[in-house]
Design a protein around this motif. Structure first.
Motif, PDB file in Angstrom:
ATOM      1  N   LEU A 812       0.811  -1.207   0.000  1.00 61.74           N
ATOM      2  CA  LEU A 812       0.000   0.000   0.000  1.00 61.74           C
ATOM      3  C   LEU A 812       0.848   1.262   0.000  1.00 61.74           C
ATOM      4  O   LEU A 812       0.454   2.276  -0.580  1.00 61.74           O
ATOM      5  N   SER A 813       2.009   1.205   0.641  1.00 65.10           N
ATOM      6  CA  SER A 813       2.903   2.355   0.592  1.00 65.10           C
ATOM      7  C   SER A 813       3.386   2.602  -0.827  1.00 65.10           C
ATOM      8  O   SER A 813       3.428   3.753  -1.304  1.00 65.10           O
ATOM      9  N   LEU A 814       3.729   1.529  -1.521  1.00 67.68           N
ATOM     10  CA  LEU A 814       4.164   1.659  -2.912  1.00 67.68           C
ATOM     11  C   LEU A 814       3.034   2.172  -3.792  1.00 67.68           C
ATOM     12  O   LEU A 814       3.231   3.055  -4.643  1.00 67.68           O
ATOM     13  N   GLU A 818       3.131   5.654  -5.914  1.00 72.65           N
ATOM     14  CA  GLU A 818       3.058   5.648  -7.375  1.00 72.65           C
ATOM     15  C   GLU A 818       1.820   6.381  -7.867  1.00 72.65           C
ATOM     16  O   GLU A 818       1.867   7.093  -8.880  1.00 72.65           O
ATOM     17  N   LEU A 819       0.700   6.231  -7.159  1.00 68.96           N
ATOM     18  CA  LEU A 819      -0.511   6.931  -7.563  1.00 68.96           C
ATOM     19  C   LEU A 819      -0.334   8.440  -7.425  1.00 68.96           C
ATOM     20  O   LEU A 819      -0.766   9.218  -8.296  1.00 68.96           O
ATOM     21  N   VAL A 822       1.794   9.621 -10.332  1.00 67.45           N
ATOM     22  CA  VAL A 822       1.043   9.691 -11.588  1.00 67.45           C
ATOM     23  C   VAL A 822       0.230  10.979 -11.662  1.00 67.45           C
ATOM     24  O   VAL A 822       0.227  11.680 -12.690  1.00 67.45           O
ATOM     25  N   PHE A 823      -0.479  11.310 -10.578  1.00 69.21           N
ATOM     26  CA  PHE A 823      -1.275  12.536 -10.593  1.00 69.21           C
ATOM     27  C   PHE A 823      -0.386  13.778 -10.724  1.00 69.21           C
ATOM     28  O   PHE A 823      -0.766  14.750 -11.389  1.00 69.21           O
ATOM     29  N   TYR A 824       0.781  13.736 -10.125  1.00 71.15           N
ATOM     30  CA  TYR A 824       1.667  14.901 -10.188  1.00 71.15           C
ATOM     31  C   TYR A 824       2.277  15.067 -11.582  1.00 71.15           C
ATOM     32  O   TYR A 824       2.273  16.169 -12.145  1.00 71.15           O
ATOM     33  N   GLU A 825       2.801  13.962 -12.131  1.00 71.55           N
ATOM     34  CA  GLU A 825       3.518  14.069 -13.402  1.00 71.55           C
ATOM     35  C   GLU A 825       2.582  14.097 -14.604  1.00 71.55           C
ATOM     36  O   GLU A 825       2.811  14.853 -15.555  1.00 71.55           O
ATOM     37  N   LYS A 826       1.533  13.267 -14.584  1.00 72.70           N
ATOM     38  CA  LYS A 826       0.680  13.128 -15.763  1.00 72.70           C
ATOM     39  C   LYS A 826      -0.484  14.111 -15.788  1.00 72.70           C
ATOM     40  O   LYS A 826      -1.186  14.185 -16.792  1.00 72.70           O
ATOM     41  N   VAL A 827      -0.715  14.803 -14.683  1.00 66.94           N
ATOM     42  CA  VAL A 827      -1.812  15.779 -14.655  1.00 66.94           C
ATOM     43  C   VAL A 827      -1.266  17.189 -14.460  1.00 66.94           C
ATOM     44  O   VAL A 827      -1.421  18.065 -15.333  1.00 66.94           O
TER      45      VAL A 827
END
Length: 900
Positions: A812-814, A818-819, A822-827
């Motif tokens: 869950l930490s991983l 990662e989630l 994703v929100f930071y880089e891809k959004v």
């Protein structure tokens, strides 16, 4: 161990010591005594009339009276809510009333309100009828008279056509005049038999109403409608509804009967409209005059009713609380029994030992205030029933105690997991949620709830908000630990920062800008705290973080499971169960640490030495081929020699793990069987001993200790290890020949079980009908053995599965990291790459919503549930039975609105 025994007891470590008590209360002071005990809230009553229905109990009439008063108070509350009255900030002071005076007062208020409601309803119905009649007069007249725009020539021509042809259905005539214009004039039109019905109906029903009229009259009617200028109050639903005025033209008595029936079926109100214009104007004046009078009367009635409700509203909370308390008192009195004289009430219950002085003081006040000549008897009782569990908590610890109680209430005096849950639960949550940016968001929410604690605590909240407010301090600790773990992970909304100094790594080539493709080299000492920010984006980021978090999860899991087993030892030591220490605690510690304790040691050594050894290889070949050379997987000097030599540590660990399984399984059931046989011998000797005492008593002989010991009592004392306390009691009463009564109430303890010495009835006290003492089930060796076997298998398999279950900390930490990436880089970064303010704002909004609803709500809930499972299953099953029951004292503070 003596040092630990002398330490003060923790309030939360073990439940409060309880005492079974009995109260003997005179009838005249019983009601006041229970009232004072309800204010105190430290005594739990037992229902001594459980076999009786509520209608068979002593104070059923008083309970019915309180229930009826509660109904009246709810009626007042509904009326106040419908009237929209606000609660007064400073209610006027009223003299205190007793229950009978309050009952009379409530009956008077109810009768007055019902009468006012009936009068108001009749007036409102009359007003609505007058209002509807006014609207019908206003709209229907337009259908009955010709329009003023017709010229005199057109009217003359129309009259000639009508009187000459007598055809009222002519098309030209229908376009220029109403159908009833002929009926309103003298002449052949009255002889044609045309009639009309006027009324008003709800707008929602008008389409179906018209369709039904058309079908019933076979199309021989004309339906005209017009909307009303204002809405009307529906007398049934008391809501404002929109209505339609209609006029139906028809011919014949049969059609009139059908139309009236359809009007009744659809709830349409029909009103007669005179055909004469003069009468119409006169009727309109009468209606307007009547409406004006009704408005004045209704306003006066509403003011009078609101004044009456305001006087009730100011005292309603006080009356509600009084009735609720009285009903609770009589419900409690129904749990008591009368003694044989019918002059005293006898009650039994549980109370904490520390509360005895307070209870005695409350009972003394009740005796004094009720002017009773006889005091209330309050004394402790001997019982074999398991006492209830009570922990003294506050606003901080109560939420953690509720988390534990949701799994199961602790057995009496059992070690309480809530003491450790206060720290371990938010910490394990933070291991899975670690991000100090997200942690700050949770911290602000927790601080908001704590800052408004007094205001929110006095309000009625929704189910979700109430749960969130109740766990505000849990949320506070979860946020603080999330900030701490986020600093260790070096993640702020997945972005690393150089908070504690410079990175220990830099690009291999000074001109490089892409660490992913070029790689990093170490140039200085390790980063002082947490994960080096240079790991972010490197090729080794995922393998490094996976290895770190996976090994950390195993260490945390093995540590917490060992704490659980150690708490099992303290439980066994507290309850003086040497069997659990020797045949449960010791083999469990050996089995768990022989395998997973050794794995944890290898992890720590690998971290300390920086070894590149593969722990998978080490652990697998520890079982498959313990004599194989480890090679590059050797972690410390001599490890290969240790694992290759069968009589050293490795073989000892494997052998100890194998031996621990039968150690847990076999000895305990057989030892329990042997102890049970000794107990049976002790009981049989008790019977012989009592027969001896009865023989001496019936013979009128004085019983001395030496005489008793001289007749086969020494064998009983030596074999059953029974103390000679009973002989001390006998020696004190040598001159009393009726010794049988003394032994009938004497109990002795042996191996944690209670046995009664048989009396003249030749029956064990536990088997007497109606006895309050529990009857111990017969010892069943097969059942005990199967239970121990299940427990042993569960622990062995659980040691593996529970250790693997702690890997959810890593997973869950991983996933959270990662989630968030994703929100930071891809959004956010993707939107920020466009030179367009609109796209940037859209990206920022999407990132904010994703962070709030997915990372801060869904991920928080997910980590919370997984931390809950780790505590309930992996931690608590090592020592926690959770088969107790809560201490529920009789307290007015615990009464809710549902108790009305």
């Amino acid at each position: 161990m003596e040092r630990f025994d002398n330490l003060p007891e923790m309030d939360l470590m073990r439940s409060e010591k309880m005492s079974s008590v009995q109260l003997i209360m005179p009838v005249e002071s019983a009601q006041r005594a229970v009232l004072y005990l309800g204010d105190l809230g430290l005594l739990q009553f037992q229902d001594l009339n459980a076999d009786k229905s509520p209608f068979q109990r002593t104070f059923v009439n008083q309970v019915k009276r309180c229930g009826e008063m509660s109904r009246k108070l709810r009626f007042f509350k509904d009326q106040i809510h419908k009237a929209g009255l606000m609660s007064s900030a400073h209610p006027p002071l009223q003299p205190d009333l007793d229950l009978q005076e309050l009952e009379v007062l409530l009956a008077e208020h109810e009768h007055e309100l019902i009468e006012m409601n009936n009068n108001s309803e009749k007036l409102r119905q009359t007003y609505n009828e007058m209002l509807e009649l006014k609207m019908v007069l206003q709209k229907a007249v337009g259908f009955l008279v010709s329009s003023n725009r017709h010229s005199a020539a057109e009217e003359t021509e129309l009259d000639d056509r009508v009187y000459s042809n007598g055809d009222y259905a002519d098309n030209d005539y229908a376009d220029t005049a109403s159908l009833l214009e002929q009926e309103m004039r003298p002449g052949p039109s009255n002889q044609s038999g045309l009639r009309f019905v006027s009324g008003i109906i709800s707008k929602a029903k008008v389409l179906n109403f018209e369709r039904m009229l058309f079908r019933a009259t076979r199309g021989n009617m004309l339906f005209n409608q017009a909307p009303t200028d204002e809405q009307i109050v529906d007398p049934v639903s008391t809501e404002m509804v929109e209505k339609i005025v209609f006029v139906v033209f028809f011919s014949g008595e049969q059609a009139r009967t059908k139309i009236l029936k359809i009007c009744v079926a659809f709830g349409a109100n029909c009103y007669p409209v005179p055909e004469d214009t003069t009468k119409q104007r006169q009727l309109m004046r009468e209606v307007l005059s009547r409406l004006s009078e009704l408005e004045v009367t209704l306003d006066a009635g509403i003011r009078h009713r609101n004044n009456a409700l305001s006087s009730i509203e100011s005292q309603l909370p006080k009356w509600t609380n009084m009735v609720r308390r009285e009903k609770a008192v009589y419900d409690t009195l129904n749990m008591l029994n009368f003694d044989v004289t019918k002059k005293c009430l006898v009650g039994e219950g549980w109370c904490p030992i520390f509360a005895k002085p307070q209870i005695q003081e409350a009972l003394q006040r009740a005796t004094f205030d009720s002017n009773s000549q006889v005091g209330i008897i309050f004394h402790a009782m001997d019982t074999v029933e398991s006492p209830p569990t009570h922990f003294r908590t506050n606003c901080f610890t109560s939420a953690f105690q509720e988390i534990v109680d949701a799994y199961g209430v602790a057995r009496y005096q059992e070690a309480n997991p809530a003491v450790y849950t206060i720290v371990t639960f938010p910490f394990l949550f933070a291991v899975m949620f670690g991000d100090w940016g997200h942690g700050i968001c949770l911290l602000m929410g927790a601080l908001f709830l704590i800052a408004r604690e007094s205001k929110l605590g006095s309000q009625k909240l929704g189910s979700f908000m109430e749960m969130l407010f109740g766990g505000r301090y849990v949320l506070l600790l979860m946020s603080l630990f999330s900030i701490y773990c986020g600093l260790i992970y070096n993640e702020f909304f997945s972005v690393p920062f150089h908070i504690f100094g410079l990175s220990a790594y830099k690009c291999r080539d000074t001109t490089c800008s892409d660490a992913t493709s070029i790689g990093l080299v170490k140039v200085r000492d390790a980063y002082p705290f947490g994960v080096d920010p240079s790991w972010r984006g490197s090729r080794s980021e995922l393998p490094f973080l996976n290895s770190l978090k996976m090994k950390m999860s195993i260490l945390l899991g093995v540590t917490q499971m060992n704490v659980g087993i150690i708490l099992g030892y303290f439980n066994a030591r507290f309850f003086r169960s040497s069997l659990d220490i020797r045949y449960q605690f010791v083999p469990q510690m050996i089995f768990l640490n022989s395998l997973f304790g050794y794995l944890s040691l290898l992890i720590i050594i690998k971290w300390c030495t920086g070894s590149q050894a593969d722990l998978y290889h080490v652990m697998i070949y520890m079982f498959l081929s313990p004599f194989e050379d480890l090679g590059e997987n050797q972690l410390f000097w001599g490890q290969g020699f240790i694992q290759a030599w069968p009589f050293l540590i490795l073989i000892i660990l494997l052998f100890a793990a194998l031996v621990a399984v039968p150690w847990m399984l076999f000895p305990k059931p057989f030892i329990l069987k042997k102890l049970h046989s000794e107990v049976l011998v002790s009981v049989c000797l008790d019977i012989v001993f009592l027969d001896l005492v009865r023989k001496h008593a019936n013979g009128g002989l004085a019983v001395s200790r030496s005489a008793l010991i001289g007749e086969k009592v020494e064998s009983r004392m030596s074999r059953a290890n029974v103390t000679d306390e009973i002989f001390v009691v006998v020696a004190r009463r040598e001159n009393n020949n009726d010794l049988v009564l003394l032994f009938e109430i004497f109990f002795q303890r042996f191996q944690g079980r209670t046995y009664g010495i048989l009396g003249t009835s030749e029956m064990h006290l536990d088997m007497e009908p109606g006895s309050a003492r529990e009857h111990h089930e017969e010892f069943n060796f097969s059942e005990v053995f199967v239970h121990q076997m299940i427990h042993s298998i569960e622990f062995v398999l659980g040691a593996v599965s529970n250790t693997a279950s702690y890997l959810r900390l890593w997973a869950l930490s991983l996933a959270h990291s990662e989630l968030s990436t994703v929100f930071y880089e891809k959004v956010l970064l993707l939107a920020w790459g466009y030179d367009n303010i609109f796209i940037r704002l859209v990206g920022l909004v999407v990132f904010a919503f994703a962070t709030a609803f997915i990372l801060l709500m869904m991920e928080t809930l997910s980590a919370f549930l997984h931390a809950l499972r780790l505590h309930w299953v992996e931690f608590q099953n090592k020592f926690y039975h959770g088969d107790g029951y809560k201490f529920r004292p009789f307290s007015f503070a615990l009464l809710s609105d549902d108790d009305d």
